[in-house]
Structure formats: C-alpha cells, structure tokens
Design a protein around this motif. Sequence first.
Motif, PDB file in Angstrom:
ATOM      1  N   LEU A 192       0.866  -1.192   0.000  1.00 56.07           N
ATOM      2  CA  LEU A 192       0.000   0.000   0.000  1.00 56.07           C
ATOM      3  C   LEU A 192       0.895   1.232   0.000  1.00 56.07           C
ATOM      4  O   LEU A 192       1.960   1.232   0.605  1.00 56.07           O
ATOM      5  CB  LEU A 192      -0.933   0.005   1.212  1.00 56.07           C
ATOM      6  N   GLU A 193       0.462   2.249  -0.715  1.00 61.34           N
ATOM      7  CA  GLU A 193       1.334   3.380  -1.045  1.00 61.34           C
ATOM      8  C   GLU A 193       1.800   4.210   0.155  1.00 61.34           C
ATOM      9  O   GLU A 193       2.897   4.738   0.159  1.00 61.34           O
ATOM     10  CB  GLU A 193       0.639   4.303  -2.054  1.00 61.34           C
ATOM     11  N   ARG A 194       0.950   4.360   1.175  1.00 67.45           N
ATOM     12  CA  ARG A 194       1.338   5.228   2.298  1.00 67.45           C
ATOM     13  C   ARG A 194       0.551   4.846   3.547  1.00 67.45           C
ATOM     14  O   ARG A 194      -0.385   4.052   3.477  1.00 67.45           O
ATOM     15  CB  ARG A 194       1.069   6.701   1.952  1.00 67.45           C
ATOM     16  N   ASP A 195       0.949   5.422   4.683  1.00 70.41           N
ATOM     17  CA  ASP A 195       0.170   5.196   5.899  1.00 70.41           C
ATOM     18  C   ASP A 195      -0.648   6.461   6.201  1.00 70.41           C
ATOM     19  O   ASP A 195      -0.491   7.492   5.539  1.00 70.41           O
ATOM     20  CB  ASP A 195       1.057   4.783   7.084  1.00 70.41           C
ATOM     21  N   LEU A 214      -1.879   2.204  10.024  1.00 71.01           N
ATOM     22  CA  LEU A 214      -3.057   2.173   9.147  1.00 71.01           C
ATOM     23  C   LEU A 214      -2.581   2.534   7.750  1.00 71.01           C
ATOM     24  O   LEU A 214      -2.152   3.658   7.511  1.00 71.01           O
ATOM     25  CB  LEU A 214      -4.124   3.151   9.646  1.00 71.01           C
ATOM     26  N   LEU A 215      -2.616   1.569   6.846  1.00 71.02           N
ATOM     27  CA  LEU A 215      -2.073   1.773   5.501  1.00 71.02           C
ATOM     28  C   LEU A 215      -3.183   2.143   4.531  1.00 71.02           C
ATOM     29  O   LEU A 215      -4.328   1.690   4.657  1.00 71.02           O
ATOM     30  CB  LEU A 215      -1.353   0.512   5.023  1.00 71.02           C
ATOM     31  N   ILE A 216      -2.853   2.971   3.540  1.00 67.86           N
ATOM     32  CA  ILE A 216      -3.841   3.480   2.581  1.00 67.86           C
ATOM     33  C   ILE A 216      -3.286   3.336   1.171  1.00 67.86           C
ATOM     34  O   ILE A 216      -2.135   3.705   0.920  1.00 67.86           O
ATOM     35  CB  ILE A 216      -4.169   4.966   2.867  1.00 67.86           C
ATOM     36  N   ASN A 217      -4.099   2.784   0.262  1.00 68.31           N
ATOM     37  CA  ASN A 217      -3.646   2.690  -1.129  1.00 68.31           C
ATOM     38  C   ASN A 217      -4.208   3.856  -1.943  1.00 68.31           C
ATOM     39  O   ASN A 217      -4.952   4.695  -1.425  1.00 68.31           O
ATOM     40  CB  ASN A 217      -4.001   1.325  -1.744  1.00 68.31           C
ATOM     41  N   ASP A 218      -3.841   3.894  -3.223  1.00 69.69           N
ATOM     42  CA  ASP A 218      -4.242   5.022  -4.078  1.00 69.69           C
ATOM     43  C   ASP A 218      -5.749   5.103  -4.277  1.00 69.69           C
ATOM     44  O   ASP A 218      -6.278   6.144  -4.653  1.00 69.69           O
ATOM     45  CB  ASP A 218      -3.537   4.927  -5.442  1.00 69.69           C
ATOM     46  N   ARG A 219      -6.444   4.003  -4.031  1.00 69.72           N
ATOM     47  CA  ARG A 219      -7.909   4.000  -4.183  1.00 69.72           C
ATOM     48  C   ARG A 219      -8.600   4.599  -2.956  1.00 69.72           C
ATOM     49  O   ARG A 219      -9.777   4.940  -2.997  1.00 69.72           O
ATOM     50  CB  ARG A 219      -8.375   2.548  -4.395  1.00 69.72           C
ATOM     51  N   VAL A 227     -12.545  11.906   6.223  1.00 70.40           N
ATOM     52  CA  VAL A 227     -12.345  11.437   7.606  1.00 70.40           C
ATOM     53  C   VAL A 227     -13.376  10.349   7.909  1.00 70.40           C
ATOM     54  O   VAL A 227     -13.056   9.290   8.461  1.00 70.40           O
ATOM     55  CB  VAL A 227     -12.482  12.606   8.614  1.00 70.40           C
ATOM     56  N   LYS A 228     -14.613  10.595   7.521  1.00 71.54           N
ATOM     57  CA  LYS A 228     -15.716   9.659   7.784  1.00 71.54           C
ATOM     58  C   LYS A 228     -15.469   8.322   7.068  1.00 71.54           C
ATOM     59  O   LYS A 228     -15.665   7.248   7.655  1.00 71.54           O
ATOM     60  CB  LYS A 228     -17.041  10.279   7.300  1.00 71.54           C
ATOM     61  N   ILE A 229     -15.020   8.378   5.819  1.00 72.91           N
ATOM     62  CA  ILE A 229     -14.775   7.155   5.039  1.00 72.91           C
ATOM     63  C   ILE A 229     -13.616   6.355   5.647  1.00 72.91           C
ATOM     64  O   ILE A 229     -13.684   5.130   5.766  1.00 72.91           O
ATOM     65  CB  ILE A 229     -14.505   7.497   3.550  1.00 72.91           C
ATOM     66  N   PHE A 230     -12.558   7.035   6.066  1.00 75.31           N
ATOM     67  CA  PHE A 230     -11.421   6.338   6.674  1.00 75.31           C
ATOM     68  C   PHE A 230     -11.803   5.746   8.027  1.00 75.31           C
ATOM     69  O   PHE A 230     -11.428   4.621   8.359  1.00 75.31           O
ATOM     70  CB  PHE A 230     -10.223   7.288   6.836  1.00 75.31           C
TER      71      PHE A 230
END
Length: 414
Positions: free
Chosen positions: A168-171, A217-222, A188-191
């Motif tokens: 995943l691209e970033r945290d 908590l990792l987050i991808n480009d999507r 914020v709500k979606i995360f």
Amino acid sequence: MGSDGESDQASGTSSDEVQSPVRVRMRNNHSRRICNEDINKRLSLPVDIRLPEGYLEKFAMNSPPFDKPLSRRLRRASLSEIGFGKLETYIKLDKLGEGTYATVYKGRSKLTDNLVALKEIRLEHEEGAPCTAIREVSLLKDLKHANIVTLHDIIHTDKCLTLVFEYLERDLKQYMDDCGSIMCVHNVKIFLFQLLRGLAYCHRRKVLHRDLKPQNLLINDRGELKLADFGLARAKSVPTKTYSNEVVTLWYRPPDVLLGSTEYSTPIDMWGVGCIFYEMITGRPLFPGSTVEDELHLIFRILGTPTEESWPGVSTSEEFRNYNFPRYRPEPLVNHAPRIDSDGDDLIIKLLQFAARQRISAEEALRHPYFKSLGEQVQQLSDTASIFSVKEIQLQKDPGKRTITYSESGELGR
C-alpha cells in the motif's frame, strides 16, 4: 433429402468428429480456465496468479477429485512448485523502513507482477523477534478482510523470516502530512468507517490489535484503509489478565492501561480509534504525552479529572492516588475540534470513555448516526468487499492537498 446427421454418416464421419480448430481451441481454453479456477480455489491463490508452464496438467493428474480435500502435503508441494515460499520469486526494490529486528522493502512478485512489501525479520538478532513474528503470521493468515492487510507468502530461512504483504502506497500519518493536516471531513468519515470495519472483524474473532496509531493504518491510491502491524496483537479469549501493560504507543494508550491495568479486552482498541478520529479531523494529535504522567495529565486536562461518577472504582486505584492530579473540569471537545459535527462529537465522546466497559464497541460504532450519510449499502458489505464497491462512495479532494506524485521508487515528487 436426409438430415444433417444422416449426411455426416453417409460420408463416414459423425457430427461430433467434425470440429473446427477454433472450436477445439475454445474448448481447451474453457477447460484451462475451469482448471485454473479449480486450482485458485483449492490453493486459495490470488486471481491474477501466473501458473508455471505445464503446471495445470500436473496438478490435474496429482490432485484428488474436487469434492475431496487436498492433503496438507500435496497443498504444500503444489504451492512450492508454483513459487511460494521462495526468495527468488520476489524482486527486492527500495528499503521502506527499518526497526529493531525487521527491515521492510518494497518488492515485486514474479507470480503476479504486483508490488509487494517484504518484511524481513532477522532470527539470530533479537530474542523476542521470532515470537512477535510468529504471532503476526499466525493471526494474519486467518484474517481475510478488505480492511486488513493481506499476508501473501511466508519465506523461512535459517537467518531470516520474510513476510510478503500486499503493498500500500502510504500510511495514515503520511496521508495527513500530504494534506497539510487538513483532511476533508467527508474523507475522515470514510477512513474512520473502514478502520472500524477492520476492527469489528478482528474483535468478532477475539483478536485485539493493541497498537493502533496512524503509522499502522495503511492506505492505497484508491483510498482503501487497512490495519497493519499485528506484531503486538494476541488471539486469546477476551477479556484476559495475562498481558503486560506495556503494549500501546503512548499517545493512543487508554487511561486504564496507563494506570497499570492488565485486565483489558476489545475496548483497549476503541480509545485509540477516538484519538485517531480527533487527529484526522483537527490535523494534530489529541494527547501527545511524553511520559505516562504527562499523558494522563493531558487526558484529564481535556476530559476532566475522573471521579467515582465518571470512572467507577478509580478512587481505589493506588497509582491514581499517588499521582495526586489537580481537579480539572471537563472541556467540550468541540472547542478543540470546531469542524466536528454534533454526531461526530457524540461518537468521539462514546469512544473516549474512562471506564473501558463504557466505551462503544466497533460493531456499535459502525451503526452510529455519524455514518448515516454514507447510506445503507455500506452496512451490508461482505467481509472482503471494499467500501468503494458502493458506487456512491468516493473520496473528495482534501482542502490542504498538495500536488504530489509518487515515483516508481516510492519517493515523493512535487
């Protein structure tokens, strides 16, 4: 004039035997696809796996009928033949980070051509490392959820244990920094919803994370958020009294654990969720304490010094009495987080309860009115379905977002 069948027989061939090369090829492709799907299901493989040449035929010959389970030996041999469990299956790219006993690299899988994260754990280096790593492995291989990082492979050598994760691209910390610490309240709500989904799944399985923080908590480009770093997690019946209380990063550690409690359960993670929620909506940590006493001081200065009414049993805590804190009055959280709406304020108050048993659970939090604007469909998603499979759900542009591009090496460019 006879039928087509009679004409074929008259010429000495049956209609079954007369087949164009295209039809034969189509039939072969179809059986190959069925066989491929069969292998993927039976071995729990990714859909985009590239199977070695001639492997399909070999698997079909050796494998028992589909209604019979594969033996553990055959399954292990099959995965090894495909390339799982082998270092040469992965190309190591850049170093992403280094800890006391592990180094994480960005890599590429030759099996799928996808990017992966390679977590190399040195076995001879640190006494506690294998134990932590084995705990992480044993938990993650059983956790299959859209909001939990996927463990693809495990490679074991004498000196090293390598865990192969999805990349995943970033945290969340990097994401917030990229936004100049001003996130869109909708995002914020979606995360937060995704964090609670992953956590509710863990808690249903009696797994506590115990180390929630934006860096885990990792987050991808999507925009998919996934829980990672289960090194401190435990899969035991809950509640339990056997844990040491030195487990959660200080800023996200609940007051009961700060005061020495070792009798905790799923609420330990919920306090951390409240702190992360606040940090996303304000752009700054809620309780950035440098010592246990400092941390408790910051908590009590905002939430008020606890009393028997707000935290039953606190007056009997020797640690609490020894600190002799001043009597702070609680301050409305909305004073510190003006962008939070009334539903958000209600949810954060329910998360940041002094008494562990009074904290809202992840399952209850998902149904809180704060998430009503996301619609009903997000409540019905299967475990492995992304929140973004609901077409109405989309991230919005963050107001402080800088124009950032990520190069192939993962370095930031502007």
